[in-house]
Design an enzyme around this catalytic site. Structure first.
Site, PDB file in Angstrom:
ATOM      1  N   HIS A 146     -26.238  -8.281  79.865  1.00  0.00           N
ATOM      2  CA  HIS A 146     -26.490  -8.587  78.455  1.00  0.00           C
ATOM      3  C   HIS A 146     -27.835  -8.064  77.946  1.00  0.00           C
ATOM      4  CE1 HIS A 146     -23.018 -10.972  79.008  1.00  0.00           C
ATOM      5  NE2 HIS A 146     -23.605 -12.011  79.540  1.00  0.00           N
ATOM      6  N   LYS A 187     -16.797 -10.040  83.132  1.00  0.00           N
ATOM      7  CA  LYS A 187     -17.965 -10.006  84.001  1.00  0.00           C
ATOM      8  C   LYS A 187     -17.813 -11.091  85.060  1.00  0.00           C
ATOM      9  CE  LYS A 187     -21.643 -13.013  82.869  1.00  0.00           C
ATOM     10  NZ  LYS A 187     -22.898 -13.399  82.293  1.00  0.00           N
ATOM     11  N   LYS A 241     -21.025  -9.330  69.348  1.00  0.00           N
ATOM     12  CA  LYS A 241     -21.654 -10.186  68.327  1.00  0.00           C
ATOM     13  C   LYS A 241     -21.959  -9.382  67.075  1.00  0.00           C
ATOM     14  CE  LYS A 241     -23.737 -13.417  71.581  1.00  0.00           C
ATOM     15  NZ  LYS A 241     -23.147 -14.691  71.180  1.00  0.00           N
ATOM     16  N   LYS A 294     -32.499 -20.787  82.053  1.00  0.00           N
ATOM     17  CA  LYS A 294     -31.730 -22.002  81.789  1.00  0.00           C
ATOM     18  C   LYS A 294     -32.672 -23.201  81.655  1.00  0.00           C
ATOM     19  CE  LYS A 294     -27.459 -20.485  83.843  1.00  0.00           C
ATOM     20  NZ  LYS A 294     -26.758 -20.458  82.548  1.00  0.00           N
TER      21      LYS A 294
HETATM   22  N1  LIG Z   1     -15.517 -19.319  81.620  1.00  0.00           N
HETATM   23  C1  LIG Z   1     -16.419 -18.600  81.001  1.00  0.00           C
HETATM   24  O1  LIG Z   1     -17.084 -19.031  80.051  1.00  0.00           O
HETATM   25  C2  LIG Z   1     -16.648 -17.173  81.408  1.00  0.00           C
HETATM   26  C3  LIG Z   1     -17.710 -16.459  80.811  1.00  0.00           C
HETATM   27  C4  LIG Z   1     -17.900 -15.118  81.165  1.00  0.00           C
HETATM   28  C5  LIG Z   1     -17.069 -14.528  82.092  1.00  0.00           C
HETATM   29  N2  LIG Z   1     -16.066 -15.242  82.686  1.00  0.00           N
HETATM   30  C6  LIG Z   1     -15.206 -14.566  83.654  1.00  0.00           C
HETATM   31  O2  LIG Z   1     -13.856 -14.707  83.246  1.00  0.00           O
HETATM   32  C7  LIG Z   1     -12.987 -14.784  84.364  1.00  0.00           C
HETATM   33  C8  LIG Z   1     -12.187 -16.093  84.281  1.00  0.00           C
HETATM   34  O3  LIG Z   1     -13.098 -17.180  84.298  1.00  0.00           O
HETATM   35  P1  LIG Z   1     -12.650 -18.691  84.078  1.00  0.00           P
HETATM   36  O4  LIG Z   1     -13.894 -19.461  83.919  1.00  0.00           O
HETATM   37  O5  LIG Z   1     -11.582 -18.772  83.066  1.00  0.00           O
HETATM   38  O6  LIG Z   1     -12.036 -19.028  85.525  1.00  0.00           O
HETATM   39  P2  LIG Z   1     -11.085 -20.257  85.917  1.00  0.00           P
HETATM   40  O7  LIG Z   1     -11.213 -21.370  84.952  1.00  0.00           O
HETATM   41  O8  LIG Z   1     -11.340 -20.518  87.375  1.00  0.00           O
HETATM   42  O9  LIG Z   1      -9.625 -19.647  85.751  1.00  0.00           O
HETATM   43  C9  LIG Z   1      -9.077 -18.732  86.663  1.00  0.00           C
HETATM   44  C10 LIG Z   1      -7.673 -18.387  86.240  1.00  0.00           C
HETATM   45  O10 LIG Z   1      -7.119 -17.499  87.215  1.00  0.00           O
HETATM   46  C11 LIG Z   1      -5.838 -17.982  87.612  1.00  0.00           C
HETATM   47  N3  LIG Z   1      -5.612 -17.559  88.992  1.00  0.00           N
HETATM   48  C12 LIG Z   1      -6.307 -17.930  90.092  1.00  0.00           C
HETATM   49  N4  LIG Z   1      -5.783 -17.331  91.199  1.00  0.00           N
HETATM   50  C13 LIG Z   1      -4.750 -16.569  90.784  1.00  0.00           C
HETATM   51  C14 LIG Z   1      -3.829 -15.716  91.425  1.00  0.00           C
HETATM   52  N5  LIG Z   1      -3.837 -15.520  92.762  1.00  0.00           N
HETATM   53  N6  LIG Z   1      -2.902 -15.079  90.686  1.00  0.00           N
HETATM   54  C15 LIG Z   1      -2.846 -15.255  89.340  1.00  0.00           C
HETATM   55  N7  LIG Z   1      -3.700 -16.045  88.662  1.00  0.00           N
HETATM   56  C16 LIG Z   1      -4.647 -16.699  89.366  1.00  0.00           C
HETATM   57  C17 LIG Z   1      -5.957 -19.490  87.450  1.00  0.00           C
HETATM   58  O11 LIG Z   1      -4.722 -20.130  87.253  1.00  0.00           O
HETATM   59  P3  LIG Z   1      -3.767 -20.648  88.443  1.00  0.00           P
HETATM   60  O12 LIG Z   1      -4.607 -21.513  89.323  1.00  0.00           O
HETATM   61  O13 LIG Z   1      -2.693 -21.364  87.700  1.00  0.00           O
HETATM   62  O14 LIG Z   1      -3.272 -19.434  89.128  1.00  0.00           O
HETATM   63  C18 LIG Z   1      -6.743 -19.581  86.150  1.00  0.00           C
HETATM   64  O15 LIG Z   1      -5.882 -19.406  85.050  1.00  0.00           O
HETATM   65  C19 LIG Z   1     -13.911 -14.686  85.591  1.00  0.00           C
HETATM   66  O16 LIG Z   1     -13.999 -13.331  85.961  1.00  0.00           O
HETATM   67  C20 LIG Z   1     -15.274 -15.142  85.054  1.00  0.00           C
HETATM   68  O17 LIG Z   1     -16.337 -14.583  85.788  1.00  0.00           O
HETATM   69  C21 LIG Z   1     -15.854 -16.557  82.353  1.00  0.00           C
END
Ligand SMILES: NC(=O)c1ccc[n+]([C@@H]2O[C@H](COP(=O)([O-])OP(=O)(O)OC[C@H]3O[C@@H](n4cnc5c(N)ncnc54)[C@H](OP(=O)(O)O)[C@@H]3O)[C@@H](O)[C@H]2O)c1
Length: 486
Positions: A240, A148, A182, A333
């Site tokens: 959700h 998402k 869940k 929140k």
């Molecule tokens: N974090 C959460 O709790 C959470 C919860 C629900 C949903 N999400 C969703 O999950 C996804 C990831 O979230 P996140 O929080 O993990 O984001 P993040 O911490 O910003 O991580 C992004 C990842 O993408 C990689 N990336 C960025 N640009 C890229 C490119 N051009 N080619 C290949 N890889 C690339 C980054 O690594 P490099 O910079 O090394 O490329 C990093 O591994 C998003 O869609 C977010 O909306 C996250």
């Protein structure tokens, strides 16, 4: 009670975004837990990928740190970590360029289940899908998992669906809504459809109303820039809360099959009525001392922001089963407690033979998603002791952790379960493209209307249960919200 671990077929799972927050906190530690549970076959591989240059040992060290940080010390040991790390590989690729793709193509096997987890910004989903295709990597049976948010309105969701559909069939696309993974949410279906007890009462004749609450104590944290463009309606309700509402409201599917379940959920979304302005309360947290001091506007660095960090809605479902039974949804929140709960509040008995005692007399089936997953059915009994017939409410309380003994304490996290479902090829707990679009089609006009009116969210204090007006939303119907507590 011993929970059975059913091994899955050998797989190659590529995690795009393997260095990101979600992979580090949830996906990789979750896979370790499945490994320890004996669910991951010996020949399976987990291939991390992102732009950051790293070799296999570097990635293994990164994952070992994530396990140390996010898995309880009692649930990890050096020997199993070493064996788990053996399953890991790493290939650097750029979703927007051609770097690394031939190396990835050379690594992937075609005789095992292939799954590609897009744990990257949604703006990269299309690039990944297109490159997997162009480099001849994904087989027609391969699965992709997308995170998402799935679009920010109907138009963007349709565009995203079309982009993915250009390279993958719907049967290959797994849209994650981790709420559906869940344990309690699945138990909701078991309770409804494996017991005769509730079904005769599960309708507007017997259910007074339903409350769905997802409250958080944290503020927007580091997600301010994203959140301010989204708000609680887009970030939580459209996905959700709506999924939870569907599981409560849907008809029995003819069997527990992905499309049968999703067809029934879709019918509920189609039956949702437009929400009038008087039935919506939007809020924004003020500055306060609990949970960090900043106001919402300060946290997102946008002084005149009109984005809601809280929303409560009264929703009507226009079908035979539910006409006349409101569903009240609220999420926000910096609230009083971190708690997610669905409460099905039944009507009072038609006539009290015990006289007109003061007090609430309704039975409530409360399904707790967090914390302490479980269910409580409140029933009326006689207050103990002499002195006539006075009634009191007592809970029949079932906590999974207690009911299932040691296994209950070890329930797989939503991400673990969902990833294993992907490997099994079971889409039941994933959203179908038409479901997501229908959810946006209901959400969009509601948002457009408050934007057109220029509505400002009402302020609420951190640590409270939301804006005062949200209390009125139920009070004016002669009802009250359940207490928000952990
Ligand atoms: N974090 C959460 O709790 C959470 C919860 C629900 C949903 N999400 C969703 O999950 C996804 C990831 O979230 P996140 O929080 O993990 O984001 P993040 O911490 O910003 O991580 C992004 C990842 O993408 C990689 N990336 C960025 N640009 C890229 C490119 N051009 N080619 C290949 N890889 C690339 C980054 O690594 P490099 O910079 O090394 O490329 C990093 O591994 C998003 O869609 C977010 O909306 C996250």
């Amino acid at each position: 009670m011993v929970s059975r671990v059913i091994p899955v077929d050998p797989f190659d799972l590529v995690i795009f975004g393997a260095t990101g927050d979600l992979a580090r906190r949830k996906i990789l530690p979750g896979l370790y837990r499945r490994f320890v549970a004996g669910q991951i076959p010996e020949t399976s591989r987990i291939i991390g990928s992102a732009r950051t240059e790293m070799d296999d040992p570097g990635f293994r060290a990164f994952v070992a740190e994530a396990i140390a940080e996010f898995i309880d010390a009692k649930k990890r040991d050096a020997e199993s970590i070493t064996r788990f790390l053996d399953h890991l590989r790493y290939v650097a690729v750029d979703a927007k360029g051609d770097n690394g793709w031939p190396e990835l193509a050379a690594l992937i096997r075609t005789d095992v289940v292939q799954a590609y987890y897009f744990s990257v910004a949604p703006s990269l989903f299309g690039d990944l899908a297109e490159r997997l295709h162009r480099h001849g990597i994904a087989t027609p049976e391969a699965r992709i998992v997308v995170e998402k948010p799935f679009g920010r309105d109907l138009e963007t969701a349709k565009a995203l669906n079309a982009t993915l559909a250009a390279h993958f069939a719907e049967s290959q696309i797994y849209r994650i809504d981790h709420y559906l993974g869940k344990e309690t949410v699945q138990n909701l279906m078991a309770v409804r459809f494996a017991n005769i007890l509730f079904e005769p009462l599960w309708n507007a004749r017997h259910v007074d109303h339903v409350q769905i609450t997802v409250s958080e104590t944290v503020g927007v944290g580091g997600r301010g820039a994203y959140y301010d463009k989204s708000g609680a309606m887009r970030d939580m309700v459209q996905n959700h809360l709506m999924q939870l509402l569907c599981l409560i409201a849907m008809e029995a599917p003819y069997r527990f099959d992905p499309d049968a379940v999703r067809d029934e959920k879709l019918k509920v979304i189609h039956a949702l009525q437009p929400v009038v302005p008087e039935d919506i309360v939007r809020g924004q947290y003020r500055a306060g001392t609990r949970n960090g001091g900043g106001s919402y506007a300060e946290d997102v660095d946008h002084r005149d922001s009109r984005t809601e960090s809280y929303i409560a809605l009264k929703v009507d479902i226009a079908n035979w089963r539910w006409k006349g039974t409101p569903f009240y949804l609220r999420t926000g929140k910096k609230l009083r407690a971190r708690a997610s709960e669905i409460a099905v509040v039944f009507k009072e008995v038609p006539h009290s033979i015990f006289g007109d005692e003061e007090g609430w007399r309704e039975n409530v089936l409360a399904i707790r998603l967090q914390p302490n997953e479980g269910m409580t059915l409140s029933v009326m009994i006689k207050e103990p002791g002499p002195g006539g017939m006075r009634l009191t409410e007592v809970p029949l309380d079932m906590s999974f952790a207690e009911a299932l003994g040691e296994d209950g304490a070890d329930i797989p996290d939503a991400y673990e379960r969902l990833i294993m479902d992907v490997i099994r090829g079971n889409q039941t707990l994933f959203m179908r493209g038409d479901e997501v679009e229908a959810a946006w089609a209901w959400t969009d006009p509601i948002i457009a209307a408050w934007e057109a009116r220029g509505d400002r969210p009402k302020g609420y204090d951190p640590g409270s249960s939301g804006p005062e007006d949200a209390l009125m939303l139920l009070h004016r119907d002669g009802r009250r919200w359940r207490e928000m507590r952990e």
